[in-house]
Design an enzyme around this catalytic site. Structure first.
Site, PDB file in Angstrom:
ATOM      1  N   ARG A 234       0.847  -1.181   0.000  1.00  0.00           N
ATOM      2  CA  ARG A 234       0.000   0.000   0.000  1.00  0.00           C
ATOM      3  C   ARG A 234       0.885   1.234   0.000  1.00  0.00           C
ATOM      4  O   ARG A 234       1.967   1.237   0.610  1.00  0.00           O
ATOM      5  CB  ARG A 234      -0.930   0.017   1.215  1.00  0.00           C
ATOM      6  CG  ARG A 234      -2.128  -0.908   1.096  1.00  0.00           C
ATOM      7  CD  ARG A 234      -3.062  -0.475  -0.029  1.00  0.00           C
ATOM      8  NE  ARG A 234      -4.236  -1.310  -0.176  1.00  0.00           N
ATOM      9  CZ  ARG A 234      -4.299  -2.381  -0.949  1.00  0.00           C
ATOM     10  NH1 ARG A 234      -3.225  -2.776  -1.628  1.00  0.00           N
ATOM     11  NH2 ARG A 234      -5.413  -3.068  -1.064  1.00  0.00           N
ATOM     12  N   GLU A 263      -4.014   7.559  -5.370  1.00  0.00           N
ATOM     13  CA  GLU A 263      -4.093   6.867  -6.659  1.00  0.00           C
ATOM     14  C   GLU A 263      -5.357   7.293  -7.416  1.00  0.00           C
ATOM     15  O   GLU A 263      -6.449   7.201  -6.862  1.00  0.00           O
ATOM     16  CB  GLU A 263      -4.093   5.350  -6.444  1.00  0.00           C
ATOM     17  CG  GLU A 263      -2.827   4.829  -5.816  1.00  0.00           C
ATOM     18  CD  GLU A 263      -2.837   3.319  -5.592  1.00  0.00           C
ATOM     19  OE1 GLU A 263      -3.876   2.665  -5.899  1.00  0.00           O
ATOM     20  OE2 GLU A 263      -1.821   2.792  -5.122  1.00  0.00           O
ATOM     21  N   HIS A 282      -0.709   0.197  -9.925  1.00  0.00           N
ATOM     22  CA  HIS A 282      -1.352  -0.753  -9.013  1.00  0.00           C
ATOM     23  C   HIS A 282      -1.785  -2.021  -9.770  1.00  0.00           C
ATOM     24  O   HIS A 282      -2.945  -2.437  -9.711  1.00  0.00           O
ATOM     25  CB  HIS A 282      -2.561  -0.100  -8.336  1.00  0.00           C
ATOM     26  CG  HIS A 282      -2.917  -0.745  -7.022  1.00  0.00           C
ATOM     27  ND1 HIS A 282      -3.395  -0.038  -5.949  1.00  0.00           N
ATOM     28  CD2 HIS A 282      -2.863  -2.032  -6.608  1.00  0.00           C
ATOM     29  CE1 HIS A 282      -3.639  -0.846  -4.938  1.00  0.00           C
ATOM     30  NE2 HIS A 282      -3.308  -2.077  -5.320  1.00  0.00           N
TER      31      HIS A 282
END
Length: 321
Positions: A234, A263, A282
């Site tokens: 994360r 993000e 991601h």
């Protein structure tokens, strides 16, 4: 509508839900409109999300009929577990479904760092033939340090050892009955030693108060000047401002970041300007096979819970709070 899906879900699991007899609303953009989201889920029995939907107190306040929340992934920082527990709403995650995908990403990152094929290809296509610049280094004999030795860390360690890397690691959540280190051949050391000894430090921890800004100025100062940090966990685990300082001052050699604090990041993110920081959107756990496994696992778990049974993928809230 019985089942609301607010973000992208793999086709196999979606098909299972649509054939289950429950009514299904699939809207991958629903997470981005809070008011529409609240209205849609107000009467739903199940809510399925990824990492963008904020399952917070405001949303949970209106969820009077929800029996189960399914998380397409393993991270839980977008779900207020304290409030779900208070409302008696269980949460299921796709535990281990993307472990292979993330482990392969970490090895791909290490190989990309060590053998710069893309840069070499671009140079050749531009008319260069610079053999001295693009030879790279071998990874055999180098040390991979894992911070977090759950299923992903375990699988990463197995693959790394097969390529000749030494693997060390630490995990404060590791219990006496966990066998991953023994099965993998990971040498357990302190977090400080992982940082000090490793050529590549790979992060595999959830975002908790204890792991927020885990990689900060002090941690980076303990690392080798030739070392790299790889983050597939994360964004909040790494202090991005202090990482930027370390990279610009050559305190460490570089970083590979698949996750960021925000993000998507803003266009002016300072790390964009650094050639020694590779960034991806991601995708470590998003190989197609992983997405399919995740969708099938969550579909099955949600249907089981709606039927009144307890899924083995139900989250133990106490271990997260």
């Amino acid at each position: 509508m019985d089942i609301i899906i607010t973000e992208a879900m793999g086709a196999p699991g979606l098909e299972v839900l649509r054939k289950s007899g429950y009514s299904v609303q699939y809207d991958p953009s629903l997470w981005s409109d809070v008011e529409r989201l609240k209205a849609a889920v107000a009467k739903a029995k199940a809510l399925i999300v990824r990492n963008q939907t904020k399952v917070n107190k405001e949303l949970l306040y209106d969820l009077k009929n929800i029996k189960i929340i399914g998380r397409l992934g393993v991270g839980l920082d977008n779900i207020d577990l304290g409030t779900t527990a208070a409302h008696g709403i269980p949460v299921v995650t796709a535990k281990n479904a993307n472990a292979v995908s993330v482990a392969e990403y970490v090895l791909a990152a290490i190989l990309t760092i060590s053998r710069p094929l893309l840069a070499a290809s671009a140079d050749v296509k531009a008319g260069g033939w610079n053999r001295k610049c693009f030879g790279g280094t071998e990874i055999q004999g180098k040390t991979l340090g894992l911070i977090g030795i759950g299923e992903i860390g375990h699988r990463t360690g197995i693959k790394a050892k097969a390529l000749g890397l030494n693997v060390i690691g630490c995990d404060p959540r590791l219990t006496s009955y966990d066998i991953a280190p023994d099965l993998t051949g990971i040498t357990l050391v302190s977090e400080e030693e992982v940082l000090r000894q490793s050529d590549f430090v790979s992060l595999h921890v959830p975002l908790l108060p204890s792991t927020s800004n885990l990689i900060d100025r002090a941690a980076l100062a303990r690392m080798k000047s030739t070392a790299y940090v790889i983050n597939t966990s994360r964004g909040g685990v790494v202090n991005e401002e202090e990482l930027y300082e370390a990279l610009t001052h050559n305190q460490i050699a570089g970083a590979v970041l698949d996750v960021l604090h925000t993000e998507p990041p803003g266009a002016e993110h300072p790390l964009f300007s650094l050639p020694n920081c590779l960034m991806t959107p991601h995708v470590a756990g998003a190989a197609q096979e992983a997405l399919n496994r995740t969708s099938l696992l969550i579909a099955a778990a949600v249907l089981l819970e709606l039927g009144g049974d307890v899924s083995k993928y139900r989250v133990d809230v106490n271990s997260w709070l």
